[in-house]
Write a protein that holds these residues in place. Structure first.
Motif, short mmCIF file in Angstrom:
data_model
loop_
_atom_site.label_atom_id
_atom_site.label_comp_id
_atom_site.label_asym_id
_atom_site.label_seq_id
_atom_site.Cartn_x
_atom_site.Cartn_y
_atom_site.Cartn_z
N UNK A 126 -16.51 -11.20 -24.06
CA UNK A 126 -16.36 -11.14 -22.60
C UNK A 126 -17.69 -11.54 -21.97
N UNK A 127 -17.61 -11.98 -20.74
CA UNK A 127 -18.84 -12.35 -20.02
C UNK A 127 -18.52 -12.33 -18.53
N UNK A 128 -19.53 -12.30 -17.68
CA UNK A 128 -19.26 -12.30 -16.25
C UNK A 128 -20.42 -12.92 -15.51
N UNK A 129 -20.14 -13.31 -14.27
CA UNK A 129 -21.23 -13.84 -13.43
C UNK A 129 -20.93 -13.51 -11.98
N UNK A 130 -21.95 -13.48 -11.16
CA UNK A 130 -21.76 -13.31 -9.73
C UNK A 130 -20.94 -14.51 -9.24
N UNK A 131 -19.97 -14.22 -8.38
CA UNK A 131 -19.01 -15.25 -7.99
C UNK A 131 -19.67 -16.58 -7.59
N UNK A 132 -20.75 -16.51 -6.84
CA UNK A 132 -21.42 -17.72 -6.35
C UNK A 132 -22.12 -18.51 -7.44
N UNK A 133 -22.32 -17.90 -8.59
CA UNK A 133 -23.12 -18.52 -9.65
C UNK A 133 -22.25 -19.46 -10.50
N UNK A 134 -21.84 -20.57 -9.86
CA UNK A 134 -20.84 -21.46 -10.47
C UNK A 134 -21.32 -22.04 -11.80
N UNK A 135 -22.63 -22.33 -11.90
CA UNK A 135 -23.13 -22.94 -13.14
C UNK A 135 -22.85 -22.04 -14.33
N UNK A 136 -23.03 -20.74 -14.13
CA UNK A 136 -22.79 -19.80 -15.22
C UNK A 136 -21.30 -19.79 -15.59
N UNK A 137 -20.43 -19.91 -14.60
CA UNK A 137 -18.99 -19.98 -14.86
C UNK A 137 -18.66 -21.17 -15.76
N UNK A 138 -19.33 -22.30 -15.50
CA UNK A 138 -19.09 -23.48 -16.35
C UNK A 138 -19.53 -23.21 -17.78
N UNK A 139 -20.69 -22.57 -17.93
CA UNK A 139 -21.19 -22.27 -19.27
C UNK A 139 -20.16 -21.41 -20.01
N UNK A 140 -19.69 -20.37 -19.33
CA UNK A 140 -18.76 -19.42 -19.97
C UNK A 140 -17.46 -20.12 -20.37
N UNK A 141 -16.97 -20.97 -19.48
CA UNK A 141 -15.72 -21.69 -19.80
C UNK A 141 -15.93 -22.67 -20.95
N UNK A 142 -17.11 -23.32 -20.95
CA UNK A 142 -17.37 -24.27 -22.04
C UNK A 142 -17.50 -23.55 -23.39
N UNK A 143 -17.77 -22.25 -23.34
CA UNK A 143 -17.81 -21.45 -24.58
C UNK A 143 -16.41 -21.02 -25.03
N UNK A 144 -15.41 -21.29 -24.19
CA UNK A 144 -14.03 -21.02 -24.60
C UNK A 144 -13.42 -19.75 -24.01
N UNK A 145 -14.11 -19.12 -23.06
CA UNK A 145 -13.56 -17.92 -22.41
C UNK A 145 -12.81 -18.35 -21.15
N UNK A 146 -11.92 -17.48 -20.66
CA UNK A 146 -11.20 -17.80 -19.44
C UNK A 146 -11.28 -16.62 -18.46
N UNK A 147 -11.18 -16.96 -17.18
CA UNK A 147 -11.27 -15.94 -16.13
C UNK A 147 -10.11 -14.95 -16.25
N UNK A 148 -10.43 -13.64 -16.15
CA UNK A 148 -9.35 -12.64 -16.19
C UNK A 148 -9.25 -11.80 -14.92
N UNK A 149 -10.36 -11.48 -14.29
CA UNK A 149 -10.29 -10.65 -13.09
C UNK A 149 -11.65 -10.62 -12.38
#
Ligand SMILES: CC(C)(COP(=O)(O)OP(=O)(O)OC[C@H]1O[C@@H](n2cnc3c(N)ncnc32)[C@H](O)[C@@H]1OP(=O)(O)O)[C@@H](O)C(=O)NCCC(=O)NCCS
Length: 173
Positions: A126-149
């Motif tokens: 699992x991983x998370x980021x502050x909503x505005x921190x879009x770059x981190x969201x890309x990193x997490x998705x590129x690692x194979x995780x998906x948004x849950x909540x």
């Protein structure tokens, strides 16, 4: 503190030591780096030395990210069990600003995930980021995780409450 050293195409991931103080200070003292991190911006090297000493006792696996081509320590990150993620292992990372945008965070995060899979048989992350921190969201998705909540982010001192995005992934090596 652990003794693991990981290698990727462009990076060596290794434990941080007190000798890394000057290099680490470059990013932990930069507000643009710390804005969405749980720690507050460091304003003195003494503060940082305290932290570098305290990581000896941490249960998670913290790695400094060193560029193979320059030998520069450009960031750090960790992976391990964190209460907020329940039975999943979480991870995080931050880099010196002049090193953003080259794929280093993704490369390092993937290496930490691989390490957890191979060394400890972990596959639920699992991983998370502050909503505005879009770059981190890309990193997490590129690692194979998906948004849950959505969740709530706050600094370690309880300040700075913001909405966060939480991701999960069941990842096989
Ligand atoms: C978040 C951070 C680690 C990313 O490091 P990085 O090495 O630049 O990341 P990568 O290059 O591997 O990937 C970044 C991705 O975000 C994208 N990106 C970068 N800035 C962006 C922005 N402002 N908005 C949207 N996407 C952005 C990049 O295009 C890339 O995605 P892509 O490969 O799909 O194009 C780095 O910006 C950082 O250290 N920030 C401060 C600390 C921090 O916020 N850490 C994470 C806390 S959850």
């Amino acid at each position: 503190m652990h003794n693991y050293v990981l290698e990727t195409e462009r990076l060596i991931l290794r434990p941080l030591t007190l000798n890394d103080c000057d290099a680490v200070y470059k990013w932990v003292s930069d507000e643009d780096v710390t804005r969405y991190m749980v720690y507050n911006t460091y304003t003195s090297k003494e503060q940082l030395i305290k932290w570098l000493k305290s990581i000896e006792n941490d249960d998670d696996y913290l790695f400094g990210f060193v560029r193979k081509d320059t030998g520069d320590l450009i960031g750090c990150g960790s992976i391990g069990q964190y209460e907020k993620y329940g039975d999943r292992w979480g991870f995080g990372y931050n880099l010196r600003k002049d090193q953003w945008g080259y794929g280093y965070a993704t490369e390092a995060a993937k290496a930490m995930i691989r390490f957890a899979q191979k060394e400890f048989g972990i596959r639920r992350f699992a991983c998370s980021h502050v909503e505005q921190n879009k770059a981190s969201g890309h990193v997490i998705e590129k690692c194979g995780l998906h948004f849950v909540r959505y969740g709530q982010f706050q600094k370690l001192d309880g300040t700075c409450k913001m909405r966060s995005m939480i991701y999960e992934g069941d990842l096989d090596p």
